[in-house]
Design a protein around this motif. Structure first.
Motif, PDB file in Angstrom:
ATOM      1  N   ASP A  39     -17.802  18.700  15.225  1.00 52.64           N
ATOM      2  CA  ASP A  39     -17.410  17.301  15.333  1.00 52.64           C
ATOM      3  C   ASP A  39     -18.052  16.484  14.215  1.00 52.64           C
ATOM      4  O   ASP A  39     -19.143  16.803  13.737  1.00 52.64           O
ATOM      5  N   VAL A  40     -17.393  15.404  13.853  1.00 56.32           N
ATOM      6  CA  VAL A  40     -17.964  14.374  12.987  1.00 56.32           C
ATOM      7  C   VAL A  40     -18.064  13.133  13.864  1.00 56.32           C
ATOM      8  O   VAL A  40     -17.078  12.717  14.474  1.00 56.32           O
ATOM      9  N   ARG A  41     -19.261  12.556  13.969  1.00 57.68           N
ATOM     10  CA  ARG A  41     -19.485  11.425  14.862  1.00 57.68           C
ATOM     11  C   ARG A  41     -20.032  10.215  14.113  1.00 57.68           C
ATOM     12  O   ARG A  41     -20.795  10.355  13.157  1.00 57.68           O
ATOM     13  N   LEU A  42     -19.643   9.065  14.592  1.00 55.06           N
ATOM     14  CA  LEU A  42     -20.133   7.789  14.092  1.00 55.06           C
ATOM     15  C   LEU A  42     -20.541   6.990  15.319  1.00 55.06           C
ATOM     16  O   LEU A  42     -19.710   6.779  16.213  1.00 55.06           O
ATOM     17  N   ALA A  43     -21.810   6.610  15.420  1.00 55.61           N
ATOM     18  CA  ALA A  43     -22.349   5.906  16.592  1.00 55.61           C
ATOM     19  C   ALA A  43     -22.120   6.706  17.867  1.00 55.61           C
ATOM     20  O   ALA A  43     -21.868   6.153  18.928  1.00 55.61           O
ATOM     21  N   GLY A  44     -22.176   8.041  17.752  1.00 57.22           N
ATOM     22  CA  GLY A  44     -22.015   8.909  18.904  1.00 57.22           C
ATOM     23  C   GLY A  44     -20.575   9.175  19.311  1.00 57.22           C
ATOM     24  O   GLY A  44     -20.317   9.926  20.239  1.00 57.22           O
ATOM     25  N   LYS A  70     -16.801  10.638  18.459  1.00 56.00           N
ATOM     26  CA  LYS A  70     -16.126  11.584  17.580  1.00 56.00           C
ATOM     27  C   LYS A  70     -15.049  10.856  16.776  1.00 56.00           C
ATOM     28  O   LYS A  70     -14.151  10.236  17.341  1.00 56.00           O
ATOM     29  N   VAL A  71     -15.180  10.926  15.440  1.00 54.54           N
ATOM     30  CA  VAL A  71     -14.210  10.274  14.556  1.00 54.54           C
ATOM     31  C   VAL A  71     -13.544  11.267  13.619  1.00 54.54           C
ATOM     32  O   VAL A  71     -12.717  10.887  12.795  1.00 54.54           O
ATOM     33  N   GLY A  72     -13.917  12.547  13.719  1.00 54.61           N
ATOM     34  CA  GLY A  72     -13.318  13.530  12.835  1.00 54.61           C
ATOM     35  C   GLY A  72     -13.819  14.928  13.103  1.00 54.61           C
ATOM     36  O   GLY A  72     -14.507  15.174  14.096  1.00 54.61           O
ATOM     37  N   THR A  73     -13.482  15.837  12.187  1.00 58.98           N
ATOM     38  CA  THR A  73     -13.884  17.233  12.320  1.00 58.98           C
ATOM     39  C   THR A  73     -14.300  17.790  10.967  1.00 58.98           C
ATOM     40  O   THR A  73     -13.882  17.293   9.917  1.00 58.98           O
ATOM     41  N   VAL A  74     -15.116  18.829  11.022  1.00 59.95           N
ATOM     42  CA  VAL A  74     -15.480  19.568   9.817  1.00 59.95           C
ATOM     43  C   VAL A  74     -14.336  20.543   9.549  1.00 59.95           C
ATOM     44  O   VAL A  74     -13.953  21.307  10.422  1.00 59.95           O
ATOM     45  N   THR A  75     -13.781  20.488   8.342  1.00 61.07           N
ATOM     46  CA  THR A  75     -12.624  21.326   8.026  1.00 61.07           C
ATOM     47  C   THR A  75     -12.968  22.501   7.127  1.00 61.07           C
ATOM     48  O   THR A  75     -12.144  23.386   6.942  1.00 61.07           O
ATOM     49  N   ALA A 127     -10.653  10.346  11.107  1.00 62.86           N
ATOM     50  CA  ALA A 127      -9.423   9.750  11.629  1.00 62.86           C
ATOM     51  C   ALA A 127      -8.996   8.555  10.784  1.00 62.86           C
ATOM     52  O   ALA A 127      -9.842   7.807  10.269  1.00 62.86           O
ATOM     53  N   SER A 128      -7.690   8.388  10.634  1.00 61.97           N
ATOM     54  CA  SER A 128      -7.189   7.247   9.873  1.00 61.97           C
ATOM     55  C   SER A 128      -7.602   5.959  10.577  1.00 61.97           C
ATOM     56  O   SER A 128      -7.689   5.894  11.805  1.00 61.97           O
ATOM     57  N   TYR A 186     -15.608   4.491   1.324  1.00 64.19           N
ATOM     58  CA  TYR A 186     -15.193   5.748   0.715  1.00 64.19           C
ATOM     59  C   TYR A 186     -13.674   5.851   0.768  1.00 64.19           C
ATOM     60  O   TYR A 186     -13.043   5.426   1.733  1.00 64.19           O
ATOM     61  N   GLU A 187     -13.130   6.439  -0.279  1.00 63.77           N
ATOM     62  CA  GLU A 187     -11.695   6.726  -0.334  1.00 63.77           C
ATOM     63  C   GLU A 187     -11.496   8.205  -0.057  1.00 63.77           C
ATOM     64  O   GLU A 187     -12.423   9.008  -0.167  1.00 63.77           O
ATOM     65  N   GLU A 188     -10.270   8.579   0.268  1.00 67.77           N
ATOM     66  CA  GLU A 188      -9.950   9.993   0.501  1.00 67.77           C
ATOM     67  C   GLU A 188     -10.325  10.816  -0.726  1.00 67.77           C
ATOM     68  O   GLU A 188     -10.007  10.447  -1.856  1.00 67.77           O
ATOM     69  N   GLY A 189     -11.037  11.920  -0.502  1.00 70.66           N
ATOM     70  CA  GLY A 189     -11.446  12.808  -1.587  1.00 70.66           C
ATOM     71  C   GLY A 189     -12.788  12.479  -2.208  1.00 70.66           C
ATOM     72  O   GLY A 189     -13.280  13.231  -3.039  1.00 70.66           O
TER      73      GLY A 189
END
Length: 97
Positions: free
Chosen positions: A1-6, A8-13, A31-32, A66-69
């Motif tokens: 998981d990728v977390r922000l303030a606890g 889940k906002v994304g995943t490790v790919t 997540a967008s 941050y921008e994509e990439g």
């Protein structure tokens, strides 16, 4: 998981070994709609003594995002809780007597 303030906002790919630095290069997806300030730090954290690892984003205060990439350079590896407990049990506080 990728977390922000606890949360889940994304995943490790992806995780690969960088042969020049001998560090793990990690790719993550967020997540967008989630904007990450460009002075944020990324920390590998643990759920607990026996839990798994996750990536925690520690947001900065920059008005730019941050921008994509983009590459995040402010990173920290996880601290081994078991190693810390073993030092504590063994009485190794690191201080000189």
């Amino acid at each position: 998981d990728v977390r922000l303030a606890g949360v889940k906002v994304g995943t490790v790919t992806g995780v690969t070994l960088n042969p020049e630095t001998y560090r793990a290069d990690t790719t993550l997806s967020v997540a967008s709609g989630v904007e990450i300030p460009d002075d944020s730090a990324v920390i590998v954290s643990q759920e607990g003594l026996l839990g798994g690892n996750f990536v925690e984003i520690m947001p900065g205060g920059s008005p730019f995002f941050y921008e994509e990439g983009d590459e995040i350079l402010d990173t920290q590896g996880s601290v081994s809780l078991i190693s810390l407990l073993l030092k504590f049990v063994a009485g190794d506080s690191g201080a000189s007597e």
